[in-house]
Design a protein around this motif. Structure first.
Motif, PDB file in Angstrom:
ATOM      1  N   GLY B  23       0.774  -1.226   0.000  1.00 42.47           N
ATOM      2  CA  GLY B  23       0.000   0.000   0.000  1.00 42.47           C
ATOM      3  C   GLY B  23       0.802   1.269   0.000  1.00 42.47           C
ATOM      4  N   GLU B  50      -0.101   3.697  -5.880  1.00 42.17           N
ATOM      5  CA  GLU B  50      -1.257   2.865  -5.578  1.00 42.17           C
ATOM      6  C   GLU B  50      -1.541   1.835  -6.665  1.00 42.17           C
ATOM      7  N   VAL B  69      -4.395  -4.741  -0.854  1.00 40.39           N
ATOM      8  CA  VAL B  69      -3.858  -3.437  -1.235  1.00 40.39           C
ATOM      9  C   VAL B  69      -4.543  -2.370  -0.379  1.00 40.39           C
ATOM     10  N   VAL B  70      -3.748  -1.439   0.114  1.00 37.84           N
ATOM     11  CA  VAL B  70      -4.249  -0.385   0.994  1.00 37.84           C
ATOM     12  C   VAL B  70      -4.007   0.961   0.318  1.00 37.84           C
ATOM     13  N   SER B  71      -5.025   1.798   0.301  1.00 35.90           N
ATOM     14  CA  SER B  71      -4.840   3.153  -0.240  1.00 35.90           C
ATOM     15  C   SER B  71      -5.703   4.111   0.540  1.00 35.90           C
ATOM     16  N   HIS B  96      -9.188  -4.745  -1.319  1.00 40.54           N
ATOM     17  CA  HIS B  96      -8.780  -3.348  -1.289  1.00 40.54           C
ATOM     18  C   HIS B  96      -9.310  -2.713  -0.004  1.00 40.54           C
TER      19      HIS B  96
END
Lengths: 579, 579
Positions: B23, B50, B69-71, B96
């Motif tokens: 992320g 990202e 996945v981190v955003s 996500h």
């Protein structure tokens, strides 16, 4: 052979001043790329990826009015969404041209590449998805020979009216067809919006009376003036009023900072950024005339602006609010023009002219670089008509607004959308939009990493900005706003930034890495002389903090239940722990 | 203090085998990042941006089952969309995690940063936008303490059922609250899907009869077997049947290529890729049993596969089709298991075992590098259990499928979504998912540019793949498929690729640039020994074309009205023009 569908669309974009298009090719969009390459009046600018191309188009649009980004279907298109979101948030007129499967494939109901794996192919899915990011929420359409003329005109009118992105999606096999020309005149929604004269008269009268009846008034011009081509009308109105004007963070450079009526930044109670005596003065006004400033926490100093909403006026692009009264269908330009005639001339005592709070360069050559001396040098570097890009980086945001800008300097920043890394591709757009102007970008190395693969494009197309990349050991904006400054996600992979331009092919660039003020001064002197692009990696210690940063640190400390923390206090705590 | 909302979600992701999260941090998502950093069993992997983080999570998911996945909100989140589209298209289980404005800000109707400039703040806009890219079209939700347990279970079940991405969006101020535990048992849609026994019996009987009544049969296993954990069941069924099996482009490596029943690639009539005699044999079958292969033009050799649809069977994850009969609510695993018992053993003559069409290394040390000798060397480099990433690059796509793979080698590619540049971050995910396996990536330099800013991340986290970056002077896949091979948009900014890893901090990597076969052989010998990451820039002349490329060039020539063109013919034309 007559004009094709794509040639029609391009001709209309050229009418708006477009001479470059940023993009990444792909098979569904080949005929769009071909048409651009065939057109002697539009230069294809190949970007490193689609997001970057979108940011570049945004930067270009800010300087030249309208910017174009080209991507292929799906796999390319979705990567532009971040840039379109930013363009929507910041009212930047970005035109997105995409290709899609042909009507032939659509008729066959084929699943093509670049599609998601739905049960039934939905060719228009990405058009539907992008709509909220476009003008009026409906500025994205599949273009066919039949609808080409009408939809092109509709989308362009919507883009101009809302100052938001639009999206043309071309079926592969329709791009080179001849558009079917409509019979008779088209009626295009939102084209040539006109003020309602009665409403306009009433709004102007209401503003006149508000100003005339007020003890103390001021004006807050906003960046939307520029997006709607109303800067000169605003200047005339301000001069007719005789009132002082202030700007917020997002509105920096919208009017000359050398104007005798410019009184400074209004930054609420942001310690280190705001001048309290100015904020006191603004908040003592019983009439505050906004010319389109936006209200979000980055432009209202985190909700620390304290004034009576009822005493405010806001002249927006297509409406005006006077206290609690709303006047719709009045155009900003008409209101400003009428006010320039009608507004009473103020007899308030004038305020001191703005000087900025970033001084002339200080410090010894052997000193390591810290923030304030760095800002002093950026201020000293500026020349009239430069374009100064303030990337989404605390390093840029806490220094640039406090500089007094020479005449004609434009500051560009993504103040509300706030995507880190936006600046690197955006300055490519600025530089190509205004090849006769010098472009300078202040970026943090953290954000810069996100989009640094664009560097080679500068060299390929002869763009020669000055990069001031501050390497302060991580995401500094996050370091001063999250739970613990030494959280591991504030750290980055350790790049050798000064080696990046050469690795990406910027052969003759002047690049260097500096750690002392003397080295920085020498590098800036070289930058002044350079005929090439310039890239200076500026090392600032990780645990330094720019003026204005401690207030954020305290504020976010309160958010995390650490109300008494200060940056210095935290540093001491850490030092004690290490003993 | 009990578990928080984010701890609950993370605990469920850990149950699925997640030990890394990719992320980029941002303020709305800080508490998510904090919780990951606080958790000794999940490693935070900070990516360069990202989109790359999303691709890395996709690569990780392919190898380990589920990737995270981190955003942050908006400005970060929209940049992940491209990766989520790819994960949807390729059935990759990507989770996500995003932050969003707190319920506090939402209650105040504040416009925050990272929002678009709508009249009224619509905090859930990006959740609505992303839904079509998620499991079942409804796999994205705002997570509160009240809905946390139910929605987490619902989303995970939907992800497993559809093998598609899901999106958890956390209001900033709810992330560290305690989830409200539901009273009693929850009823979670799609959890533990069960076959309908009657339908299952009927489907299996129908398949049995189809096979028993057929003169000639074969099996086409698809990559979905792996996504649904059915590889061993498929193998048992294939062995019980005694039938030969073939794979399409997307399905390479789904089962061992050393299996005695593996008969080769079925690539329709793709000249240079397909073996016509094998395609003839497949198309002479009156019963073709698909185990979930997908039908899109990159997996059906551009619609050149010619068989009687009525004679085909497709065993999909939750349904089976036998000729024109559709059997819903039958699980792939159950159908395969039942068939392993029921399917008649074939008495067909066996086909020759697959050998591949890429031979042992040829050519002289002084020869410049061309495609076939390059492929021969990649083939020779492979060892059992390697992970081989085939980036979206014609250089990879036209060579790797023709290699006979050692036991246990997995080939990963984005065959249907086809985003160029996917491979570089994806191999980061593969490498961290399987630290004990060697990862090799074949990429073209064009696609690699899109995401090359991820290189520093490999070094930071100790991932040590072998990069084989073919620099063939531009977008070669586009060069052979567009109007004119020398169109300017096929060219790129001229990077010095071999300098990239060091510039991005890969300090001890073995990096080199090679132009002859001798140099390539020497570099690959070093790569075999290296304890570090390896990056080899391989120069191949711009006007070379890989085997299988000319057929594309002719085909797209026909598309552009140039039916008789060949690559050699075009080169001769160009040479004549230059005289």
């Amino acid at each position: 052979m007559g004009q094709t569908v794509i040639q029609y669309v391009l001709s209309r974009l050229k009418d708006l001043g477009v001479t470059e298009a940023f993009g990444v090719p792909g098979d569904f969009v080949y005929p769009v790329c071909d048409a651009i390459c065939d057109d002697p009046n539009i230069q294809w600018i190949e970007c490193a990826n689609e997001l970057n191309a979108g940011y570049a188009a945004d930067g270009y649009a800010r300087t030249k009015g309208v910017g174009v980004v080209v991507s292929t279907y799906g796999a390319g298109e979705l990567c532009v969404f971040g840039a379109l979101g930013g363009a929507h948030a910041e009212n930047s007129k970005v035109v997105h041209l995409t290709g899609m499967p042909g009507l032939n494939e659509q008729a066959g109901n084929f699943r093509t590449h670049h599609m998601i794996a739905d049960q039934q192919p939905n060719y228009g899915l990405f058009i539907d998805m992008v709509k909220p990011l476009t003008a009026g929420g409906d500025g994205a359409v599949m273009i066919t020979p039949e609808n080409c003329v009408y939809e092109t005109e509709r989308l362009i009118a919507a883009m101009q009216y809302h100052s938001k992105p639009i999206n043309f999606c071309f079926p592969r096999d329709m791009i080179d067809k001849s558009p079917i020309m409509p019979d008779g005149e088209l009626s295009i929604p939102l084209a040539n919006p006109q003020s309602n004269q009665d409403t306009l008269d009433a709004a102007v009268k209401d503003i006149f009376e508000s100003v005339a009846g007020a003890k103390q008034s001021c004006i807050l011009p906003g960046y939307l003036l520029r997006r709607y081509g109303c800067v000169s009308e605003a200047k005339a109105m301000i001069e007719a009023s005789g009132l002082p004007f202030f700007v917020g963070l997002q509105d920096k450079s919208i009017l000359s900072e050398n104007h005798p009526q410019f009184a400074g930044l209004y930054m609420g109670r942001w310690v280190g950024m705001a001048d309290d005596s100015l904020s006191d003065w603004v908040e003592a006004c019983d009439c505050i005339i906004g010319l389109g400033p936006e209200n979000h926490e980055f432009n209202n100093a985190f909700h620390t602006m304290q004034y009576d909403f009822k005493g405010t006026i806001n002249i927006m692009p297509h409406s005006t609010r006077v206290g609690m009264a709303q006047y719709d269908n009045v155009e900003m330009k008409d209101v400003l023009t009428a006010l320039a005639q009608a507004i009473p001339k103020s007899d308030q005592a004038s305020l001191p002219a703005y000087t900025g709070s970033v001084g002339a360069p200080t410090g010894d050559a052997k000193d390591v670089i810290t923030y304030e001396p760095f800002y002093e040098r950026v201020g000293a570097l500026l020349r009239p008509n430069d374009i100064l890009i303030s990337d989404t980086a605390i390093t840029a945001v806490l220094g640039i607004p406090r500089m007094k800008l020479p005449e004609g300097v434009d500051v560009e920043a993504q103040t509300s959308w706030g995507a880190i890394g936006w600046g690197t591709p955006a300055v490519l757009g600025n530089a190509l939009a205004a090849p006769d102007r010098r472009c300078i970008i202040v970026a943090g190395e953290g954000g810069h990493q996100l989009t640094a693969n664009e560097m080679g494009t500068f060299y390929r197309y002869g763009a020669k900005p000055i990069f001031l990349t501050v390497n302060n050991g991580g995401f500094h904006g996050e370091r001063v706003t999250n739970r613990y400054p030494d959280e591991e996600y504030n750290d980055l992979a350790q790049w050798n930034f000064a080696d990046i331009p050469a690795a990406m092919g910027c052969e003759d660039w002047y690049t260097t890495k500096v750690t002392t003020l003397g080295e920085l001064d020498a590098a800036l002197a070289e930058a002044e002389k350079a005929a090439s692009g310039v890239y200076i990696e500026i090392i600032i210690d990780t645990w330094e903090i720019p003026q204005g940063g401690d207030w954020l640190f305290r504020g976010t400390g309160a958010l995390f239940g650490m109300p008494t923390r200060t940056w210095d206090g935290w540093l001491k705590e850490m030092a004690a722990k290490q003993k």
